[in-house]
Design an enzyme around this catalytic site. Sequence first.
Site, PDB file in Angstrom:
ATOM      1  N   HIS A   1     -29.359  10.083 -15.969  1.00  0.00           N
ATOM      2  CA  HIS A   1     -27.972   9.804 -15.543  1.00  0.00           C
ATOM      3  C   HIS A   1     -27.851   8.495 -14.765  1.00  0.00           C
ATOM      4  CE1 HIS A   1     -24.073  10.133 -13.639  1.00  0.00           C
ATOM      5  NE2 HIS A   1     -24.646  10.240 -12.451  1.00  0.00           N
TER       6      HIS A   1
ATOM      7  N   HIS B   1     -28.389   5.760  -6.741  1.00  0.00           N
ATOM      8  CA  HIS B   1     -27.190   6.286  -6.084  1.00  0.00           C
ATOM      9  C   HIS B   1     -27.220   7.789  -5.818  1.00  0.00           C
ATOM     10  CE1 HIS B   1     -25.787   7.393 -10.186  1.00  0.00           C
ATOM     11  NE2 HIS B   1     -24.995   8.250  -9.564  1.00  0.00           N
TER      12      HIS B   1
ATOM     13  N   GLU C   1     -28.579  12.041  -1.988  1.00  0.00           N
ATOM     14  CA  GLU C   1     -27.812  13.283  -2.084  1.00  0.00           C
ATOM     15  C   GLU C   1     -28.602  14.408  -2.743  1.00  0.00           C
ATOM     16  OE1 GLU C   1     -23.695  14.917  -4.159  1.00  0.00           O
ATOM     17  OE2 GLU C   1     -24.033  12.781  -3.931  1.00  0.00           O
ATOM     18  N   ASP C   2     -29.396  14.090  -3.767  1.00  0.00           N
ATOM     19  CA  ASP C   2     -29.988  15.144  -4.593  1.00  0.00           C
ATOM     20  C   ASP C   2     -31.509  15.249  -4.523  1.00  0.00           C
ATOM     21  OD1 ASP C   2     -27.501  15.971  -5.594  1.00  0.00           O
ATOM     22  OD2 ASP C   2     -27.488  14.353  -7.061  1.00  0.00           O
TER      23      ASP C   2
ATOM     24  N   ASP D   1     -20.398   5.822 -12.543  1.00  0.00           N
ATOM     25  CA  ASP D   1     -20.929   7.179 -12.367  1.00  0.00           C
ATOM     26  C   ASP D   1     -19.957   8.207 -12.936  1.00  0.00           C
ATOM     27  OD1 ASP D   1     -22.502   9.353 -11.223  1.00  0.00           O
ATOM     28  OD2 ASP D   1     -20.985   9.453  -9.650  1.00  0.00           O
TER      29      ASP D   1
ATOM     30  N   ASP E   1       5.287   0.788 -31.990  1.00  0.00           N
ATOM     31  CA  ASP E   1       4.359  -0.236 -31.500  1.00  0.00           C
ATOM     32  C   ASP E   1       2.982   0.374 -31.223  1.00  0.00           C
ATOM     33  OD1 ASP E   1       5.252   1.289 -29.443  1.00  0.00           O
ATOM     34  OD2 ASP E   1       5.699  -0.355 -28.075  1.00  0.00           O
TER      35      ASP E   1
END
Length: 721
Positions: A48, A72, A76-77, A139, A259
């Site tokens: 990812h 990134h 956090e993970d 992301d 259009d």
Amino acid sequence: MMRQYELVERVKRYNPLADEALLNKAYIYAMRAHGTQKRASGDLFFGHPLEVAAILTDLKLDDATIVAAVLHDTVEDTEATLDEINKMFGSQIGALVDGLTKIKRLDLVSKQAAQGENFRKLLMAIANDVRVLLVKLADRLHNMRTLQFMTPEKRKRIAEETLDIYAPLAGRMGIQEMREELEDLSFQNLDPEAYEAISRHLRDLTARSEKLVDVIEKDLTAKLEAKGITAEVSGRQKRPYSIWRKMERKSVAFEQLSDIFGFRVIVDSMDDCYRALGVAHTSWPMVPGRYKDYISTPKQNDYRSIHTTVIGPGSQRVELQIRTQSMDEVAEYGIAAHALYKEGVNDNSRLATESRAYQWLRRTVDLLAEGDNPEEFLEHTKLELFHDQVFCFTPKGRLIALPRGATPIDFAYAVHTDVGNTAVGCKINGRITPLLTELQNGDEVEIVRSEGQTPPAAWESLVVTGKARASIRRATRTAVRRQYTGLGRQILERAFERGNKAFSDDKLKAALPRLARVSIEDVLAAVGRGEMFSGDVVRAVYPDFKDDRRGAGEPSVVPQPLGEGESQPAPGGIPIRGLNTDTPVRFAPEGGAVPGDRIVGILTPGEGVTIYPIHSPALADFDNEPDRWVDVRWDVEAGDNQRFPARIKLQSINEPGSLAQIAQVIADHDGNIDSVQMKRRTQDFTDVTIDMTVWDLKHLNAIIAELRAKRVVSRVDRVNG
């Protein structure tokens, strides 16, 4: 999954001087940190951040941004820490990663609050370095591309959030290609049937119109070359969500749209833009009302182009967008097109002068300093993300860009908060016009001001810009605080007078530590709101003071003597929250109020507070005096043996015994009649006004329903003071 050397090669294609060692180090660090983590699709999680980095290489961004994309999710993970990122990759990359790290362990009462707080942190980080936004959008784009692996509930929530926040934010930053893909992916997940139907129509139309598009491209290119204009002409089909939104907005079917195809004309210079426009308009008839010049008046996201629609070959409507190559880069990549980031230089002062989009972002972030809660900030930001705009002017010629649907109130707040707060009227193009008039492109707006004005709270629901809504809400809060402060001062002055004690601000200031308040205004407002008992304040100033009025139980609200037609509730006071226990209180003289009614208090200096039902027509008299409105609510528990005043008016048939039947209904339902007034309406009907006391709204409604069922009663209505 992208290999290590492939990432380096992608960056070196547009930046031969890229720091290969830094990219390799980030790749290895993130791969080890994520280890065997997997996504909902079953793929390794590390794929990812690599895909996010790949999206950003298409925007040709600098090394720091690409490295931040790779890293990134690590803080956090994984077990990685921000300190570790700072030490290994430097503070600049660390700041980017920190801005992208979601807030964890938030003790917030709702998911919306958590979403708002995360978005608040994200915008704060973007204000420091806009590259945070570019990574965040990439992301979100990759997450949307793989959304099919999520549960239906998560898909719906993420798609709605993307459509509400991230796609408009990409549009406001001028990154149109990304915005369109985010919108289409959201649309596909929120309404797959509509998405597939429009996509099918587009495929069929493309197959039928392929030759026509080719003819228009060649014909227009030849006409421009004949005038010595070198141009690149390309036709493109509109996206499904764009078409769906237009169908919804105009309430038309797909077949009625004329259009679907647009043609982009890329020329060498600004002069050539206007020359190309002249060629188009002299070659084919122009469609009235479809010409917009965003070169002379750029959009707030820096978008510059000329838009026009002509009736081209085969009587086909042809939408043209005419711009230079540099304008086209900004139109597609927005803020990412600035050479600032391709050079790897982080200088927001330069960007602020170059980018109108970034200036808008900084103005939005300024709302953070106003103390709004997370939900309000999220709401205000959503309001600011509208795409469609109108351009209006001040009498001195200053250009003000506003969302479509904006009013002169929005205009006033866009000029300055003080102008909005003191607005009482306006002139549009020299004519006096209501403040709720919808503004149109090119309007000249002059705001009429009055220094004593306070914006009515009702304006908050009438404006469309976040700044106006936040400012009105803030002014209302200030007015309410001022109201409570004034009421609190009156209460304290009476309390000190009863105790034969001298009252002064200096004495009160000396007692602030004992009252656990920072300022005198805090004390006065707390007393006015009923959060602090006046006797406690007197004791804080004079420790020897004894309040003989306060017994073992909690004091109740002191009712004022009743006026004519009012009913006295049972002894013990009026149980209403939001008022200090010393506040004199009375019910509305016409009709009173009962538990179950939504109520509001109106403050009259020196007389106390009058309680009205929220739907009382008498409240219209106080619309322009918001500082007198007091927020109150019932504080009645089940089993309380207390009655409240109510008034009803009815029309009865003029026959013997009719009044007795009416009185019997009220008595049978345990209502208590205080007074009756009768007036002959016609020979056959009599108007009857009855003041009575009841337990609550349910009790009152039961009496009214029974009266309506009586043959001798033709009509019954409650009187709302």
